[in-house]
Write an enzyme that holds these catalytic residues in place. Sequence first.
Site, PDB file in Angstrom:
ATOM      1  N   ASP A  92      -7.721  -7.906   0.380  1.00 47.37           N
ATOM      2  CA  ASP A  92      -7.266  -7.707   1.111  1.00 47.37           C
ATOM      3  C   ASP A  92      -7.747  -7.774   2.339  1.00 47.37           C
ATOM      4  O   ASP A  92      -8.486  -6.436   2.338  1.00 47.37           O
ATOM      5  CB  ASP A  92      -5.281  -6.741   1.101  1.00 47.37           C
ATOM      6  CG  ASP A  92      -6.014  -5.185   1.383  1.00 47.37           C
ATOM      7  OD1 ASP A  92      -6.358  -4.932   0.680  1.00 47.37           O
ATOM      8  OD2 ASP A  92      -6.036  -4.905   2.710  1.00 47.37           O
TER       9      ASP A  92
ATOM     10  N   CYS B  52      -7.904 -27.993  11.909  1.00 44.10           N
ATOM     11  CA  CYS B  52      -8.832 -28.776  11.742  1.00 44.10           C
ATOM     12  C   CYS B  52      -8.680 -30.321  11.565  1.00 44.10           C
ATOM     13  O   CYS B  52      -9.412 -30.796  11.987  1.00 44.10           O
ATOM     14  CB  CYS B  52     -10.241 -28.106  10.452  1.00 44.10           C
ATOM     15  SG  CYS B  52     -10.950 -26.831  10.986  1.00 44.10           S
TER      16      CYS B  52
ATOM     17  N   CYS C 177      -7.946 -28.362   6.382  1.00 44.91           N
ATOM     18  CA  CYS C 177      -6.933 -27.264   6.942  1.00 44.91           C
ATOM     19  C   CYS C 177      -5.833 -28.192   8.025  1.00 44.91           C
ATOM     20  O   CYS C 177      -6.747 -29.031   8.369  1.00 44.91           O
ATOM     21  CB  CYS C 177      -7.213 -25.810   7.531  1.00 44.91           C
ATOM     22  SG  CYS C 177      -7.573 -25.372   8.776  1.00 44.91           S
TER      23      CYS C 177
ATOM     24  N   ASP D  86       1.232  -0.868  -0.128  1.00 48.77           N
ATOM     25  CA  ASP D  86      -0.466  -0.050   0.021  1.00 48.77           C
ATOM     26  C   ASP D  86       0.589   0.982   0.234  1.00 48.77           C
ATOM     27  O   ASP D  86       1.883   1.413  -0.152  1.00 48.77           O
ATOM     28  CB  ASP D  86      -0.924   0.325   1.306  1.00 48.77           C
ATOM     29  CG  ASP D  86      -0.194  -0.734   2.655  1.00 48.77           C
ATOM     30  OD1 ASP D  86       0.897   0.153   2.781  1.00 48.77           O
ATOM     31  OD2 ASP D  86      -1.041  -0.485   3.712  1.00 48.77           O
TER      32      ASP D  86
ATOM     33  N   HIS E  45      -6.295 -21.343   9.615  1.00 43.98           N
ATOM     34  CA  HIS E  45      -7.426 -21.896   9.624  1.00 43.98           C
ATOM     35  C   HIS E  45      -8.680 -20.520   9.034  1.00 43.98           C
ATOM     36  O   HIS E  45      -8.530 -20.667   7.444  1.00 43.98           O
ATOM     37  CB  HIS E  45      -8.140 -22.396  10.888  1.00 43.98           C
ATOM     38  CG  HIS E  45     -10.089 -22.678  10.859  1.00 43.98           C
ATOM     39  ND1 HIS E  45     -10.107 -23.716  10.142  1.00 43.98           N
ATOM     40  CD2 HIS E  45     -10.369 -21.653  10.772  1.00 43.98           C
ATOM     41  CE1 HIS E  45     -11.639 -23.053   9.076  1.00 43.98           C
ATOM     42  NE2 HIS E  45     -11.967 -22.423  10.485  1.00 43.98           N
TER      43      HIS E  45
ATOM     44  N   CYS F 112     -13.316 -28.472   6.829  1.00 42.13           N
ATOM     45  CA  CYS F 112     -12.779 -28.478   6.221  1.00 42.13           C
ATOM     46  C   CYS F 112     -11.324 -29.068   5.925  1.00 42.13           C
ATOM     47  O   CYS F 112     -11.158 -29.731   7.329  1.00 42.13           O
ATOM     48  CB  CYS F 112     -12.010 -27.038   7.229  1.00 42.13           C
ATOM     49  SG  CYS F 112     -10.171 -25.672   7.022  1.00 42.13           S
TER      50      CYS F 112
ATOM     51  N   ASP G 186      -3.209   8.003  -1.888  1.00 45.05           N
ATOM     52  CA  ASP G 186      -4.095   8.820  -1.768  1.00 45.05           C
ATOM     53  C   ASP G 186      -4.878   9.743  -0.603  1.00 45.05           C
ATOM     54  O   ASP G 186      -4.261   8.740   0.443  1.00 45.05           O
ATOM     55  CB  ASP G 186      -5.703   7.465  -2.102  1.00 45.05           C
ATOM     56  CG  ASP G 186      -6.124   6.998  -1.607  1.00 45.05           C
ATOM     57  OD1 ASP G 186      -4.778   6.257  -0.579  1.00 45.05           O
ATOM     58  OD2 ASP G 186      -6.859   5.928  -1.347  1.00 45.05           O
TER      59      ASP G 186
END
Lengths: 388, 388
Positions: free
Chosen positions: B280, B323, B320, B94, B349, B318, B148
């Site tokens: 994001d 999990c 992952c 950014d 997770h 899930c 900005d």
Amino acid sequence: MSDAGFDFELTHTDGRARRGVLTTPHGAVETPAFMPVGTQGAVKGVTHRELKEVGAEIILGNTYHLYLRPGDDLIARRGGLHAFIGWDRPILTDSGGYQVFSLAARRTIDEEGARFKSHLDGSAHLLTPERAADIQAQLGSDIAMVLDECLAHPAELPAARASMERTLRWARRARTRMEALRAGTVDGVTVTNPGQAQFGIVQGSVFPGLREESARETVAIGFEAYAIGGLSVGEPADVMYDIVGLTTPWLPEDRPRYLMGTGTPGDLVESVARGIDLFDCVLPTRNARNGQLFTSAGRINIKNARYAEDDRPPDPSCGCYTCRTCSRAYLRHLFTAGEINASTLNTLHNLHFYLDTMRGIRDAIAFGRFESFRLAFHERVSRQPVDS
Amino acid sequence: MSDAGFDFELTHTDGRARRGVLTTPHGAVETPAFMPVGTQGAVKGVTHRELKEVGAEIILGNTYHLYLRPGDDLIARRGGLHAFIGWDRPILTDSGGYQVFSLAARRTIDEEGARFKSHLDGSAHLLTPERAADIQAQLGSDIAMVLDECLAHPAELPAARASMERTLRWARRARTRMEALRAGTVDGVTVTNPGQAQFGIVQGSVFPGLREESARETVAIGFEAYAIGGLSVGEPADVMYDIVGLTTPWLPEDRPRYLMGTGTPGDLVESVARGIDLFDCVLPTRNARNGQLFTSAGRINIKNARYAEDDRPPDPSCGCYTCRTCSRAYLRHLFTAGEINASTLNTLHNLHFYLDTMRGIRDAIAFGRFESFRLAFHERVSRQPVDS
């Protein structure tokens, strides 16, 4: 030797150094072995798979912490500590005594046990040899430790004798309780790991006569194996090495020997040279979180400004994830910025260093060159000043 | 479209939803994509390899933080941000403006730029459109953002117009500086990534007319791509969706569109439905550290006492690491005990959930069934109350 679920086989000896395999209900451990400390059911900063990656075959859990939070009853209802935390390899639990002596508020010791207030909420508790056995039976560790009295250093001979003798009486009570737990005659306790072994602990401060007596009498009780306690409590390293060296001959050749709470990498090498097979210590993990890294060229403090623009890995000869992917400059930045990733990356490295040292020790013993390994190790690592 | 090192190809459209591939000097990113936020050169709590495992193809770095510590000069001497942090995939930075407005002390804005005091040491700084471009050139991100002006919500129309117009003037200065950086005519700045792209930012608060004017004028300047800023700042979700939906038609079809700082999983789905390609947000990572987990059945607060003896994984559907290996009971214990492992496991997770949602979105677009995905997603996830 073999007991139900527990076995130890010596495969090599080299001088007094020993290499072997410890078998537990959750698998085998090559010894000499170092156990990372997983205080509250987790080794701080690293996941279980990272632990396995750096080669941890067994971890230690702290009974004091787990008893207070989340509680051994809750853990027993989950099926024991292995199921609760999702670690399928061996676990050793301490008795809780050491933390009662070091962490708890307003503790008082008498023959029955240790009365203390929780450091979390001030609630009152009584830890006896029987309760320590019961709690560990509910946790279901593969190796349980007897409750021993932890004496402050330095201690006078009479106090050390009295404490050693109390530890012996407590050890007999702990063994009797273990036999009752195995026989299934203790109500209200869920034995979550029927193959759990119980280790006795040799005390006696820095007095050789007390250590001999403690070792003989503890062995006479008859545990699956034996530990040396009451060291790494402030005495000089050479005094510790001497006590270890004169205690191990009193312990059975065919049982693993565990030196509790030790130590620096150099301490590990020197204790293996005196016949020790098992170690635990918070040094690699705690120091990692404080920014101190163990390397093959000595310790470095990653927060030091000298590393701000140092593009080398912490230890150029190390193969760990941290050294493969991070520069000293990046690790210093993460530490300085207060990122928890610094704890993870530093812990990964330090544990890799410790466990790699153990691998080197085991290989050296197998090839009959432990003495040259020991000399080279001290030349390279132990004698280097910090940040050299 | 293609510029040096930067490319974007639309591969599928489904209604206004788009699937494509963004190419950068550090590789390709499948869009729609979510960028985990790596504030200070690290996504808090997870290592780079864990990020890759959950499917992160691009991360975001915060210029404000990296400029103040360790400094863009130091990072440039390391070869840029990729080399410094050891992340070899794309990075977007950014401009630093948002943190100046939200974190810095005693900030004042004038036509030149933003004057502020560091939140770390109180030192005085001036961030101009040119400096923001220079700093990002030194960081060497793959995508740089123009500076900005970030307006507080709600804003009146005259203030929103003035701010939008200033952002346009700053954008022209930023583009001019970028051209000078590319031509190598800016002294004292090391361009560590010659293929860096620069995105313009559409402002205009919640006023459709201002948004249209801002979009037309920003596109007229000619950036590699365009972002929508000034949303997710407190306005209702349907207002945000409306503004997104009426802004994207003014942006070129052949350029990626980035909605800055958004949002909940439902926000991502709704914004994709309106033509957004890049996102994001700190929500998955920050909420993880506070114990809030996103699941396919709604959000859960893992610190809730109801999970103390819950042996199910956070999200049974899930895949992952968390999990697969941790129960809610264990995660609650780690959180309650203050273990940093809780942050790591929860972050793994939540990022997996976000990135898996993006995979689902991309697949749905490819198969022309985004609308049914969207309806099913809201039915299953967005409309579920927390801890249902």
